[in-house]
Design a protein around this motif. Structure first.
Motif, short mmCIF file in Angstrom:
data_model
loop_
_atom_site.label_atom_id
_atom_site.label_comp_id
_atom_site.label_asym_id
_atom_site.label_seq_id
_atom_site.Cartn_x
_atom_site.Cartn_y
_atom_site.Cartn_z
N ARG A 25 -23.13 2.22 -4.58
CA ARG A 25 -22.57 0.89 -4.51
C ARG A 25 -22.51 0.73 -2.78
O ARG A 25 -21.55 1.58 -2.29
CB ARG A 25 -21.33 0.63 -5.28
CG ARG A 25 -21.80 1.28 -6.67
CD ARG A 25 -20.93 0.23 -7.69
NE ARG A 25 -21.59 0.72 -9.00
CZ ARG A 25 -21.06 0.07 -9.93
NH1 ARG A 25 -19.95 -0.76 -9.83
NH2 ARG A 25 -21.30 0.47 -11.24
N VAL A 158 -26.70 4.59 1.47
CA VAL A 158 -25.85 3.74 0.96
C VAL A 158 -24.57 3.49 1.85
O VAL A 158 -24.19 2.49 2.19
CB VAL A 158 -25.54 3.90 -0.51
CG1 VAL A 158 -24.44 3.09 -0.84
CG2 VAL A 158 -26.70 3.60 -1.46
N THR A 197 -25.87 -4.18 -3.45
CA THR A 197 -25.17 -3.45 -4.76
C THR A 197 -25.79 -4.12 -5.80
O THR A 197 -26.41 -3.53 -6.80
CB THR A 197 -23.95 -3.28 -5.01
OG1 THR A 197 -23.32 -2.55 -3.79
CG2 THR A 197 -23.43 -2.52 -6.24
#
Length: 442
Positions: A25, A158, A197
């Motif tokens: 995420r 990420v 995401t």
């Protein structure tokens, strides 16, 4: 058996893909800041996480039982779809009305908790039982090690990209290159990590659909009611077994304590980093450093979890965690990152230890249910600490001026509560110490 050969096992391969994409995420490096930029307060943020935990508490064990009776793949697939929906909600919610935003985030937390509960135990049980069917269950700690390394490698990308997406100066150069007007604040760019995401969530959906599971034999009458009754019976029987098996209860209690305290702090780590004077652009570098730490020390964590006797392991990790929370509560500028990194290593090692010992003691027919009890106990603790922290912070912040609050002095002061809360470690240790004297647990 080499890592390449392990990855050839279909369910293991897609389990690793599902886990690494499910938790990839881009807004995690700025999780708390994102909520605040949407117009929520820190107390609302804490309470929304309580709602998230409460939803998992209500859905966790029944979902695990349904996974064991109806099919684990079905729940993993449903989890990935619900996860996509809950991310889409915050990606597109309008921010003009703060009350409406809070309601949307409330629904988001409920769906997020439901998605987590549906997947919890089911994906792990699918992968573990595939190994067991092939007589290779001793490879499970190595699968967890591979999972850590893959998730950490993905995490490097990420966190670096996610933090950069939230830095106004960096994004201004990107906007300028694209010929767009420059963003003026983080509120102008806060949705970009959420959009990213949402795209990665599609990979989790693909992985979930790609898993395989033998079809469950239908109940004698073939009715869904019978399957539901079977699920509830399995839940009750598993609960009795957990409570009557000191070894398993011991493992689950310690897991809950370590996990929910660390998760509560790490959920707020972006606020912590800002409070100790770290620029947002460096949040990604810290996150990448954490992922690199997990890659480098994943093997060491596995060896510690496998080789150290449980009593000694818990004592070392418990005392190290107490010392780490005390260090965090000092709120040292810049150097306060060090205890946060130590906490990551402790949590990583404890999680391998818990999974290794819990799966070793659990039979295949109720594995997903037992693993759901693991999630249940964590979320009960997470809900409790969320309520306590929200209430404590609200009381504490009343004693500070607005200028002090703007400089996060009240937030740093609130962190001492983690050290005092973790005194529960001593209480649980004392309980099992005296219990072990009557009948050996290990």
């Amino acid at each position: 058996m080499t890592h390449h050969e392990i990855l050839k096992i279909r369910n293991v391969r897609y389990f690793l893909m599902f886990r690494s994409s499910y938790f990839a995420r881009f807004y995690y490096p700025v999780f708390t800041l994102l909520y605040l930029d949407y117009g929520l307060t820190l107390s609302q943020f804490a309470m929304l996480n309580v709602v998230w935990a409460a939803t998992i508490v209500l859905a966790e064990v029944p979902s695990g039982a349904f996974a064991d009776t109806l099919g684990r793949k079905k729940l993993v697939v449903l989890s990935s779809i619900v996860m996509f929906i809950e991310i889409a909600m915050i990606a597109f919610v309008p921010t003009g009305n703060s009350s409406f935003v809070f309601i949307v985030f409330l629904i988001n937390r409920v769906l997020s908790g439901l998605a987590m509960a549906l997947a919890s135990g089911a994906d792990e049980a699918l992968a573990y039982d595939t190994l067991k069917e092939q007589g290779k269950e001793e490879l499970w700690p190595r699968v967890l090690q591979i999972q850590l390394r893959i998730a950490s490698s993905v995490g490097i990308v990420v966190t670096l990209v996610g933090a950069a997406m939230y830095d106004v100066n960096f994004m201004a150069s990107v906007y300028q290159f694209l010929g767009l007007p420059n963003p003026e604040s983080t509120q102008d760019i806060m949705r970009i990590p959420v959009y990213a995401t949402l795209i990665v969530a599609m990979i989790a959906i693909y992985a979930a659909f790609s898993m395989r599971e033998e079809k469950k034999k239908p109940s004698t009458d073939g009715h869904k009611l019978t399957s539901t009754i079977e699920s509830m019976k399995l839940t009750l029987n598993t609960a009795k077994w957990v409570l009557s098996t000191p070894y398993v209860l011991f493992i689950l209690l310690y897991y809950s304590l370590f996990e929910h305290t660390s998760r509560m702090f790490l959920t707020m780590n972006s606020q912590y980093y800002r409070a100790i004077d770290i620029p947002i652009i460096y949040f990604g570098l810290i996150g990448a450093g954490i992922s690199l730490l997990q890659i480098v020390f994943a093997g060491q964590s596995r060896r510690l979890a496998e080789r150290i006797a449980p009593k000694k392991f818990i004592a070392i990790m418990g005392l190290a965690t107490m010392a780490t929370y005390y260090w965090i509560s000092l709120g040292w500028s810049i150097y306060g990152v060090i205890p946060a990194l130590i906490l990551i290593f402790i949590v990583m090692t404890v999680n391998i230890f818990i999974s290794y010992h819990l799966n070793k003691k659990t039979e295949s027919h109720n594995r997903a249910t037992v693993l759901s009890f693991k999630g249940l106990m964590f979320n009960l603790g997470y809900g409790l600490i969320g309520i306590l922290y929200a209430y404590y912070y609200k009381l504490l912040s009343q004693h500070y001026t607005q200028e002090q609050i703007d400089h996060y002095i009240d937030f740093i002061a609130s962190l001492s509560s983690f050290f005092y809360y973790f005194v529960l470690f001593i209480a649980i240790s004392a309980f099992f110490y005296f219990k072990d004297r009557k009948k050996a647990i290990f």
